[in-house]
Design a protein around this motif. Structure first.
Motif, PDB file in Angstrom:
ATOM      1  N   UNK A   1      -8.495  24.273 -30.841  1.00 14.75           N
ATOM      2  CA  UNK A   1      -8.593  22.916 -31.387  1.00 14.75           C
ATOM      3  C   UNK A   1      -7.488  22.080 -30.781  1.00 14.75           C
ATOM      4  N   UNK A   2      -7.855  20.969 -30.161  1.00 12.23           N
ATOM      5  CA  UNK A   2      -6.852  20.067 -29.584  1.00 12.23           C
ATOM      6  C   UNK A   2      -7.235  18.629 -29.890  1.00 12.23           C
ATOM      7  N   UNK A   3      -6.386  17.933 -30.641  1.00  9.22           N
ATOM      8  CA  UNK A   3      -6.610  16.507 -30.950  1.00  9.22           C
ATOM      9  C   UNK A   3      -8.049  16.240 -31.416  1.00  9.22           C
ATOM     10  N   UNK A   4      -8.480  16.935 -32.453  1.00  3.33           N
ATOM     11  CA  UNK A   4      -9.827  16.751 -33.029  1.00  3.33           C
ATOM     12  C   UNK A   4     -10.975  17.137 -32.101  1.00  3.33           C
ATOM     13  N   UNK A   5     -10.644  17.730 -30.955  1.00  2.72           N
ATOM     14  CA  UNK A   5     -11.699  18.217 -30.063  1.00  2.72           C
ATOM     15  C   UNK A   5     -11.682  19.742 -30.090  1.00  2.72           C
ATOM     16  N   UNK A   6     -12.891  20.341 -29.999  1.00  2.00           N
ATOM     17  CA  UNK A   6     -12.971  21.803 -29.918  1.00  2.00           C
ATOM     18  C   UNK A   6     -13.202  22.174 -28.462  1.00  2.00           C
ATOM     19  N   UNK A   7     -12.386  23.093 -27.969  1.00  2.00           N
ATOM     20  CA  UNK A   7     -12.563  23.606 -26.605  1.00  2.00           C
ATOM     21  C   UNK A   7     -13.110  25.028 -26.713  1.00  2.00           C
ATOM     22  N   UNK A   8     -14.251  25.268 -26.081  1.00  2.00           N
ATOM     23  CA  UNK A   8     -14.852  26.604 -26.107  1.00  2.00           C
ATOM     24  C   UNK A   8     -14.745  27.212 -24.710  1.00  2.00           C
ATOM     25  N   UNK A   9     -14.329  28.497 -24.678  1.00  2.00           N
ATOM     26  CA  UNK A   9     -14.135  29.208 -23.408  1.00  2.00           C
ATOM     27  C   UNK A   9     -15.135  30.350 -23.314  1.00  2.00           C
ATOM     28  N   UNK A  10     -15.707  30.529 -22.128  1.00  2.00           N
ATOM     29  CA  UNK A  10     -16.758  31.529 -21.933  1.00  2.00           C
ATOM     30  C   UNK A  10     -16.341  32.550 -20.880  1.00  2.00           C
ATOM     31  N   UNK A  11     -17.001  33.720 -20.909  1.00  2.00           N
ATOM     32  CA  UNK A  11     -16.649  34.827 -19.997  1.00  2.00           C
ATOM     33  C   UNK A  11     -16.785  34.426 -18.529  1.00  2.00           C
ATOM     34  N   UNK A  12     -17.682  33.489 -18.242  1.00  2.00           N
ATOM     35  CA  UNK A  12     -17.912  33.071 -16.846  1.00  2.00           C
ATOM     36  C   UNK A  12     -16.785  32.203 -16.295  1.00  2.00           C
ATOM     37  N   UNK A  13     -15.862  31.792 -17.177  1.00  2.00           N
ATOM     38  CA  UNK A  13     -14.816  30.856 -16.764  1.00  2.00           C
ATOM     39  C   UNK A  13     -15.133  29.426 -17.173  1.00  2.00           C
ATOM     40  N   UNK A  14     -16.357  29.202 -17.665  1.00  2.00           N
ATOM     41  CA  UNK A  14     -16.733  27.861 -18.131  1.00  2.00           C
ATOM     42  C   UNK A  14     -15.883  27.461 -19.341  1.00  2.00           C
ATOM     43  N   UNK A  15     -15.485  26.184 -19.353  1.00  2.00           N
ATOM     44  CA  UNK A  15     -14.768  25.650 -20.516  1.00  2.00           C
ATOM     45  C   UNK A  15     -15.437  24.340 -20.884  1.00  2.00           C
ATOM     46  N   UNK A  16     -15.816  24.175 -22.163  1.00  2.00           N
ATOM     47  CA  UNK A  16     -16.453  22.913 -22.565  1.00  2.00           C
ATOM     48  C   UNK A  16     -15.734  22.352 -23.783  1.00  2.00           C
ATOM     49  N   UNK A  17     -15.844  21.038 -23.947  1.00  2.00           N
ATOM     50  CA  UNK A  17     -15.251  20.480 -25.158  1.00  2.00           C
ATOM     51  C   UNK A  17     -16.276  19.627 -25.891  1.00  2.00           C
ATOM     52  N   UNK A  18     -16.112  19.586 -27.227  1.00  2.00           N
ATOM     53  CA  UNK A  18     -17.041  18.817 -28.037  1.00  2.00           C
ATOM     54  C   UNK A  18     -16.345  18.274 -29.271  1.00  2.00           C
ATOM     55  N   UNK A  19     -17.049  17.405 -29.990  1.00  2.00           N
ATOM     56  CA  UNK A  19     -16.501  16.839 -31.231  1.00  2.00           C
ATOM     57  C   UNK A  19     -16.607  17.832 -32.391  1.00  2.00           C
ATOM     58  N   UNK A  20     -17.515  18.797 -32.251  1.00  2.00           N
ATOM     59  CA  UNK A  20     -17.705  19.799 -33.305  1.00  2.00           C
ATOM     60  C   UNK A  20     -18.323  21.036 -32.679  1.00  2.00           C
ATOM     61  N   UNK A  21     -18.167  22.184 -33.364  1.00  2.00           N
ATOM     62  CA  UNK A  21     -18.767  23.427 -32.876  1.00  2.00           C
ATOM     63  C   UNK A  21     -19.421  24.160 -34.036  1.00  2.00           C
TER      64      UNK A  21
END
Length: 376
Positions: free
Chosen positions: A126-146
């Motif tokens: 969680x960073x500044x009201x954003x959720x950062x999700x990390x995946x095994x492939x190295x992908x990183x995405x951010x969203x307002x909610x998860x």
């Protein structure tokens, strides 16, 4: 608040993506399998779930690929009727459907760019009201909610609530699918047979498929018998109501799945800030009340409604949880209670249970009614 990350593309995840898309959000589903394939066999979509499909505009299609169900009948292991509950008394139908057909129906209606396949979720921040999700492939995405819709052993759940394992409930289950329709089958019926520490049930799905399920008390992770699943079941059920061994004999070994049964004692919270859980990730339940997929559909619909009403995802998820917790807690507990009725092995205890079920016919009927009369 716009971008919502959904982890898990099963029935709950696909329904959530559809409900959120319709409500004007931008959901993206991350699913670890490389293709969208819902395994498993049949489910009954009770009126509380067909209500959701109707609101999503999918009920007519579901009826076309499913089968209308009218009665739920409990019997002794030799076929003596104990209770016969009519379940077609609602303004909405009960539909027997293959899990894969329902899954396809949901994701076919979600824009294709909303699914990312072959992505295994690993962790979040969680960073500044954003959720950062990390995946095994190295992908990183951010969203307002998860939203974690990633099932019984949810990684999202572990990330926000810790690694508490689910509870094994002393039952092993088998599920089978066949084109064979027994000549004694009563059209429109779900028929269930109760024996000593064992049960067996069957129902019709769409496209002429017959779905059956068997359950038996067993230690956790018990391996298949050396003779194989089919032979083992043929032996266990050989002297039951004649339709039962017929159905097993008509099913290919490859079409018999087996799983152990787990749930979790209902606890709150499910949410942390702008992260929440849905379906089995939040409230796994035993299949005895047939409400697993139905409550996941309810969750999906309610979560979209709450996010529409509350622009702040933290407040929306709190509202969603407070609306869903009492209902799902009651169903988890009822499902467990119902499973306990199946544990009796002593012949006298089995006879007493069957008599009790007969005496409780009207109470069983009214509890079915109140369970399925709910409209999310």
């Amino acid at each position: 608040m716009n971008r919502v990350i959904i982890i898990g593309g099963g029935i709950g995840g696909a329904a959530t993506a559809l409900a959120l898309s319709r409500a004007g959000f931008e959901p993206v589903v991350y699913e670890r399998t490389k293709e969208l394939r819902e395994v498993g066999a049949g489910i009954a979509l009770w009126a509380n779930a067909t209500h959701i499909l109707k609101n999503l505009g999918l009920l007519e299609e579901a009826k076309q690929v499913g089968y209308l169900t009218t009665n739920y009948q409990f019997n002794s292991q030799h076929g003596k009727e104990l209770v016969n509950v009519s379940i077609d008394r609602f303004e909405l139908p009960v539909v027997g459907i293959h899990r894969a057909a329902l899954h396809q129906l949901l994701w076919r209606n979600v824009p294709g760019d909303k699914f990312r396949l072959g992505e295994t979720f690993e962790r979040l921040e969680l960073q500044h009201n954003q959720v950062h999700a990390y995946f095994a492939s190295g992908l990183r995405v951010e969203g307002d909610a998860l939203i974690g819709a990633d099932g019984l052993r949810s990684r999202v759940r572990s990330a926000i609530l810790g690694d508490e394992p689910p509870t094994y409930r002393n039952f092993k289950t088998w599920r089978g699918l066949t084109d064979y329709v027994p000549n004694k089958y009563r059209p429109g019926y779900i028929q269930e047979f109760l024996g000593p520490g064992q049960g067996f049930g069957f129902m019709m799905l769409g496209k002429g498929k017959m779905y059956w399920y068997a359950a038996m008390t067993a230690p956790e992770a018990q391996p298949d018998a050396a003779v194989g699943r089919k032979k083992e079941l043929e032996t266990i059920y050989q002297d039951w109501f004649p339709t039962i061994p017929e159905l097993i004999a008509a099913t290919d070994e490859a079409d018999i799945l087996t799983t152990d049964l787990y749930d979790r004692p209902p606890t709150q919270p499910w949410s942390q800030q702008n992260i929440t859980l849905l379906g089995d990730a939040a409230h796994p339940m035993l299949p005895t009340m047939g409400q697993g997929a139905c409550t996941a559909l309810e969750d999906a619909y309610v979560i979209a409604k709450c996010l529409r009403e509350q622009p702040n995802p933290i407040a929306a998820f709190q509202q969603y949880e407070s609306l869903r917790f009492p209902r799902t807690k009651a169903i988890v507990e009822q499902s467990l209670q119902s499973a306990k009725m199946g544990e009796f092995k002593n012949p006298l205890a089995v006879q007493l249970r069957n008599t009790f079920i007969k005496l409780m016919a009207s109470a069983i009927s009214s509890s079915f009614t109140s369970l399925h009369a709910y409209r999310a």
